[in-house]
Write an enzyme that holds these catalytic residues in place. Structure first.
Site, PDB file in Angstrom:
ATOM      1  CG  ASP A  35       2.936  13.896  -9.967  1.00 23.73           C
ATOM      2  OD1 ASP A  35       1.737  13.585 -10.134  1.00 23.73           O
ATOM      3  OD2 ASP A  35       3.685  13.311  -9.167  1.00 23.73           O
ATOM      4  CB  SER A  87       3.405   2.900  -6.533  1.00 17.97           C
ATOM      5  OG  SER A  87       2.572   3.547  -5.585  1.00 17.97           O
ATOM      6  CB  THR A 136       9.867  -2.343  -7.520  1.00 17.68           C
ATOM      7  OG1 THR A 136       9.534  -3.203  -6.435  1.00 17.68           O
ATOM      8  CG2 THR A 136       9.194  -2.908  -8.772  1.00 17.68           C
ATOM      9  CG  ASP A 137      12.087  -5.537  -3.685  1.00 11.33           C
ATOM     10  OD1 ASP A 137      10.954  -5.131  -4.012  1.00 11.33           O
ATOM     11  OD2 ASP A 137      12.415  -5.738  -2.497  1.00 11.33           O
ATOM     12  CD  GLU A 138       6.132  -5.507  -5.017  1.00  7.04           C
ATOM     13  OE1 GLU A 138       5.238  -5.951  -5.762  1.00  7.04           O
ATOM     14  OE2 GLU A 138       5.908  -4.866  -3.990  1.00  7.04           O
ATOM     15  CE1 TYR A 162       4.451  -0.826  -8.926  1.00  7.35           C
ATOM     16  CE2 TYR A 162       5.188  -2.648  -7.548  1.00  7.35           C
ATOM     17  CZ  TYR A 162       5.378  -1.375  -8.053  1.00  7.35           C
ATOM     18  OH  TYR A 162       6.490  -0.645  -7.701  1.00  7.35           O
ATOM     19  CE  LYS A 166       8.362   0.415 -11.391  1.00 10.42           C
ATOM     20  NZ  LYS A 166       8.459   1.902 -11.620  1.00 10.42           N
ATOM     21  CG  ASN A 191       8.479  -3.258   0.705  1.00  8.32           C
ATOM     22  OD1 ASN A 191       8.941  -4.180   0.037  1.00  8.32           O
ATOM     23  ND2 ASN A 191       7.186  -3.095   0.889  1.00  8.32           N
ATOM     24  N   GLY A 299      -1.953 -13.947  -4.876  1.00  8.97           N
ATOM     25  CA  GLY A 299      -0.585 -14.036  -5.428  1.00  8.97           C
ATOM     26  C   GLY A 299       0.460 -13.396  -4.530  1.00  8.97           C
TER      27      GLY A 299
HETATM   28  P1  NAD Z   1       3.463   6.945  -5.365  1.00  9.43           P
HETATM   29  O1  NAD Z   1       2.282   6.174  -5.787  1.00  9.43           O
HETATM   30  O2  NAD Z   1       3.527   7.515  -3.983  1.00  9.43           O
HETATM   31  O3  NAD Z   1       3.705   8.169  -6.358  1.00  9.43           O
HETATM   32  C1  NAD Z   1       3.551   8.043  -7.738  1.00  9.43           C
HETATM   33  C2  NAD Z   1       3.524   9.458  -8.331  1.00  9.43           C
HETATM   34  O4  NAD Z   1       3.426   9.326  -9.753  1.00  9.43           O
HETATM   35  C3  NAD Z   1       2.320  10.289  -7.871  1.00  9.43           C
HETATM   36  O5  NAD Z   1       2.730  11.596  -7.567  1.00  9.43           O
HETATM   37  C4  NAD Z   1       1.397  10.281  -9.091  1.00  9.43           C
HETATM   38  O6  NAD Z   1       0.583  11.429  -9.194  1.00  9.43           O
HETATM   39  C5  NAD Z   1       2.411  10.210 -10.225  1.00  9.43           C
HETATM   40  N1  NAD Z   1       1.835   9.640 -11.452  1.00  9.43           N
HETATM   41  C6  NAD Z   1       1.105   8.496 -11.556  1.00  9.43           C
HETATM   42  N2  NAD Z   1       0.715   8.315 -12.826  1.00  9.43           N
HETATM   43  C7  NAD Z   1       1.244   9.351 -13.544  1.00  9.43           C
HETATM   44  C8  NAD Z   1       1.206   9.732 -14.925  1.00  9.43           C
HETATM   45  N3  NAD Z   1       0.535   8.996 -15.819  1.00  9.43           N
HETATM   46  N4  NAD Z   1       1.848  10.844 -15.295  1.00  9.43           N
HETATM   47  C9  NAD Z   1       2.510  11.616 -14.378  1.00  9.43           C
HETATM   48  N5  NAD Z   1       2.571  11.318 -13.077  1.00  9.43           N
HETATM   49  C10 NAD Z   1       1.947  10.195 -12.665  1.00  9.43           C
HETATM   50  O7  NAD Z   1       4.716   5.994  -5.648  1.00  9.43           O
HETATM   51  P2  NAD Z   1       6.078   5.832  -4.830  1.00  9.43           P
HETATM   52  O8  NAD Z   1       5.880   4.860  -3.751  1.00  9.43           O
HETATM   53  O9  NAD Z   1       6.624   7.171  -4.552  1.00  9.43           O
HETATM   54  O10 NAD Z   1       6.962   5.113  -5.951  1.00  9.43           O
HETATM   55  C11 NAD Z   1       7.698   5.878  -6.903  1.00  9.43           C
HETATM   56  C12 NAD Z   1       8.428   4.939  -7.836  1.00  9.43           C
HETATM   57  O11 NAD Z   1       9.309   4.106  -7.077  1.00  9.43           O
HETATM   58  C13 NAD Z   1       7.514   3.984  -8.612  1.00  9.43           C
HETATM   59  O12 NAD Z   1       8.035   3.862  -9.905  1.00  9.43           O
HETATM   60  C14 NAD Z   1       7.628   2.676  -7.844  1.00  9.43           C
HETATM   61  O13 NAD Z   1       7.417   1.584  -8.705  1.00  9.43           O
HETATM   62  C15 NAD Z   1       9.043   2.738  -7.352  1.00  9.43           C
HETATM   63  N6  NAD Z   1       9.338   2.013  -6.094  1.00  9.43           N
HETATM   64  C16 NAD Z   1       8.566   2.193  -4.992  1.00  9.43           C
HETATM   65  C17 NAD Z   1       8.910   1.559  -3.799  1.00  9.43           C
HETATM   66  C18 NAD Z   1       8.096   1.751  -2.539  1.00  9.43           C
HETATM   67  O14 NAD Z   1       8.365   1.074  -1.552  1.00  9.43           O
HETATM   68  N7  NAD Z   1       7.142   2.655  -2.495  1.00  9.43           N
HETATM   69  C19 NAD Z   1      10.034   0.726  -3.759  1.00  9.43           C
HETATM   70  C20 NAD Z   1      10.789   0.542  -4.924  1.00  9.43           C
HETATM   71  C21 NAD Z   1      10.444   1.219  -6.084  1.00  9.43           C
HETATM   72  O1  DAU Z   2       9.177  -3.995  -2.633  1.00 13.48           O
HETATM   73  C1  DAU Z   2       8.985  -2.730  -3.206  1.00 13.48           C
HETATM   74  C2  DAU Z   2       7.510  -2.447  -3.326  1.00 13.48           C
HETATM   75  O2  DAU Z   2       7.031  -2.194  -2.014  1.00 13.48           O
HETATM   76  C3  DAU Z   2       7.185  -1.285  -4.251  1.00 13.48           C
HETATM   77  O3  DAU Z   2       7.564  -1.604  -5.549  1.00 13.48           O
HETATM   78  C4  DAU Z   2       5.688  -0.966  -4.222  1.00 13.48           C
HETATM   79  O4  DAU Z   2       5.431   0.192  -4.986  1.00 13.48           O
HETATM   80  C5  DAU Z   2       5.272  -0.719  -2.786  1.00 13.48           C
HETATM   81  O5  DAU Z   2       3.885  -0.500  -2.729  1.00 13.48           O
HETATM   82  C6  DAU Z   2       5.666  -1.895  -1.904  1.00 13.48           C
HETATM   83  O6  DAU Z   2       4.883  -3.068  -2.234  1.00 13.48           O
HETATM   84  P1  DAU Z   2       4.310  -4.068  -1.108  1.00 13.48           P
HETATM   85  O7  DAU Z   2       3.161  -4.772  -1.674  1.00 13.48           O
HETATM   86  O8  DAU Z   2       5.400  -4.861  -0.510  1.00 13.48           O
HETATM   87  O9  DAU Z   2       3.859  -2.954  -0.001  1.00 13.48           O
HETATM   88  P2  DAU Z   2       2.542  -2.798   0.876  1.00 13.48           P
HETATM   89  O10 DAU Z   2       2.816  -1.675   1.840  1.00 13.48           O
HETATM   90  O11 DAU Z   2       1.315  -2.739   0.069  1.00 13.48           O
HETATM   91  O12 DAU Z   2       2.524  -4.167   1.703  1.00 13.48           O
HETATM   92  C7  DAU Z   2       3.624  -4.570   2.504  1.00 13.48           C
HETATM   93  C8  DAU Z   2       3.288  -5.931   3.085  1.00 13.48           C
HETATM   94  O13 DAU Z   2       2.213  -5.770   4.027  1.00 13.48           O
HETATM   95  C9  DAU Z   2       2.783  -6.936   2.065  1.00 13.48           C
HETATM   96  O14 DAU Z   2       3.267  -8.229   2.413  1.00 13.48           O
HETATM   97  C10 DAU Z   2       1.266  -6.904   2.202  1.00 13.48           C
HETATM   98  C11 DAU Z   2       1.077  -6.563   3.675  1.00 13.48           C
HETATM   99  N1  DAU Z   2      -0.136  -5.752   3.986  1.00 13.48           N
HETATM  100  C12 DAU Z   2      -0.339  -4.600   3.313  1.00 13.48           C
HETATM  101  C13 DAU Z   2      -1.435  -3.812   3.566  1.00 13.48           C
HETATM  102  C14 DAU Z   2      -1.681  -2.550   2.798  1.00 13.48           C
HETATM  103  C15 DAU Z   2      -1.004  -6.155   5.001  1.00 13.48           C
HETATM  104  O15 DAU Z   2      -0.796  -7.204   5.646  1.00 13.48           O
HETATM  105  N2  DAU Z   2      -2.102  -5.385   5.257  1.00 13.48           N
HETATM  106  C16 DAU Z   2      -2.368  -4.241   4.576  1.00 13.48           C
HETATM  107  O16 DAU Z   2      -3.410  -3.591   4.845  1.00 13.48           O
END
Ligand code: NAD
Ligand code: DAU
Length: 359
Positions: A35, A87, A136-138, A162, A166, A191, A299
């Site tokens: 990382d 992310s 991700t589902d996105e 983003y 992905k 999510n 968007g």
């Molecule tokens: P996060 O942002 O919390 O963590 C990302 C990690 O990757 C961090 O520790 C960061 O330091 C590291 N990183 C970033 N750039 C890097 C690089 N160039 N080299 C090495 N390390 C690097 O993300 P998350 O929410 O834990 O998501 C992890 C994975 O799961 C991502 O690929 C994301 O697309 C996917 N995902 C996330 C969600 C969600 O809801 N958070 C859902 C579905 C899929």
């Molecule tokens: O669906 C999987 C994805 O979920 C992952 O791939 C992404 O890494 C992760 O960040 C997440 O994306 P979202 O954009 O869905 O998550 P976020 O928590 O940013 O936002 C969730 C919903 O809430 C979205 O519809 C935007 C809304 N939102 C978000 C924030 C940060 C608000 O209304 N207010 C806010 O301040």
């Protein structure tokens, strides 16, 4: 002993996955976590495991060919679990470049290094080598309100920088599987929520703001729908796909738990009011009056909903934590880890917040 190379293990899902794996397998496995520690990477997430003999942390960028090749050369890596990515959708709208670099080029580099280490002269791969790309589902875009699901066969239609990055990384993994028979899987998850999530994402941001009496910024009309999964259930799905999934297959991961954003925010407030004792000074800050509708995300996808039929049928995965329990566990975790929140919101967080929100 099987050796895992985990990328992005200091982030939210990666650190939960590492905890899950050590709880499940103990000393039977070895994990190397690579990382680069961006703002989202936090070594504190892993302090309980850093003293283990079977855990190694390497600070390196997934785009750095020399550093990643060295890890493969010095260790007999059996499994790669590739989480590392930029992310956060809102950050990608402000600054897409780093998303392309990390998510697309970084994934290409991981694939190239793994292939160089694993591929035999005859083009085959040793038994047991597997690369899992966490996606991700996105990538599937947006669903209409109340109608339809994302299946593995749903065409890709990403809308944000983003999700486009992905989607690009998923396409590369697919291409390596098709072209080189590279032993991989892709998981596309909905999510996640749970401990160690950085407070730029909806749930921890709302918990943190509510506790300090700050406005709760809800984008647009608050009726966008996300399909929420407790992070430990995602970790379990990843492990089950690597253990039992068919190579070259993609699996959607989700728990049929669709909620409008406004419902989530109201539930957080109500749960905080229920859990916090009257003696806790933070309780006086918490109120539904903090909810503030703000300008919509550009968007903004309307609805995500995963059909998890394939992963259920293929490997027997089911989510274990229902939303009612999961959100409570999550809120309790944040209440018990005030220092963690203070540490991650000191420094640049306030600058980020001010640049994103006017409330
Ligand atoms: P996060 O942002 O919390 O963590 C990302 C990690 O990757 C961090 O520790 C960061 O330091 C590291 N990183 C970033 N750039 C890097 C690089 N160039 N080299 C090495 N390390 C690097 O993300 P998350 O929410 O834990 O998501 C992890 C994975 O799961 C991502 O690929 C994301 O697309 C996917 N995902 C996330 C969600 C969600 O809801 N958070 C859902 C579905 C899929
Ligand atoms: O669906 C999987 C994805 O979920 C992952 O791939 C992404 O890494 C992760 O960040 C997440 O994306 P979202 O954009 O869905 O998550 P976020 O928590 O940013 O936002 C969730 C919903 O809430 C979205 O519809 C935007 C809304 N939102 C978000 C924030 C940060 C608000 O209304 N207010 C806010 O301040």
């Amino acid at each position: 002993m099987r050796t895992y190379l985990v990328t992005g293990g200091a982030g939210f899902i990666g650190s939960n996955y590492i905890h899950y794996m050590f709880e499940k397998y103990g000393d039977e496995i070895r994990i190397i976590n690579v990382d680069v520690l961006t703002y989202a990477g936090n070594p504190e997430n892993l302090k309980e495991v850093e003293g283990r003999d079977n855990y190694t942390f390497v600070k390196a960028d997934i785009c750095d060919t020399e550093a990643i090749s060295r890890i493969f050369a010095e260790n007999d890596i059996d499994r790669v679990v590739h989480f590392a990515a930029e992310s956060h959708v809102d950050r990608s709208i402000k600054d897409p470049g780093v998303f392309v670099k990390t998510n697309v080029l970084g994934t290409a580099n991981m694939l190239n290094c793994a292939r160089a280490a694993w591929e035999k002269p005859d083009g085959t791969y040793p038994e047991g080598k597997r690369f899992l790309h966490v996606s991700t589902d996105e990538v599937y875009g947006s669903l209409p309100e109340g109608d339809g699901y994302f299946y593995e066969t749903t065409p890709y239609a990403p809308h944000s920088p983003y999700s486009a990055s992905k989607a690009g990384s998923d396409m590369l993994v697919r291409a390596y599987m098709d072209t080189y028979k590279f032993p991989a899987n892709i998981t596309n998850c909905s999510n996640n929520y749970g401990p160690y999530q950085f407070p730029e994402k909806l749930i921890p941001l709302m918990i943190n703001n509510a506790l300090s009496g700050k406005k709760l910024p809800v984008y647009g009309d608050g009726k966008n729908v996300r399909d929420w999964l407790y992070v430990r259930d995602h970790a379990k799905a990843i492990d089950m796909v690597q253990e039992k999934g068919e190579l070259f297959e993609t699996y959607n991961v989700g728990g049929h738990n669709e909620k409008q954003n406004i419902e989530i925010v109201q539930l957080i407030i109500d749960t905080l009011l229920e859990i916090l004792p009257d003696s806790d000074p933070r309780k006086a800050n918490v109120s539904r009056d903090l909810i503030t509708y703000v300008e919509d995300r550009k968007g903004h996808d309307r609805r995500y909903a995963i059909a998890p039929d394939k992963i259920r049928a293929a490997v027997g995965w089911e989510p274990e934590t229902c939303f009612k329990d999961g959100i409570r566990l999550t809120i309790e975790w944040y209440l018990a880890h005030e220092d963690w929140m203070k540490n991650v919101t000191s420094g640049d967080y306030q600058k980020y917040y001010d640049s994103m929100y006017k409330v």
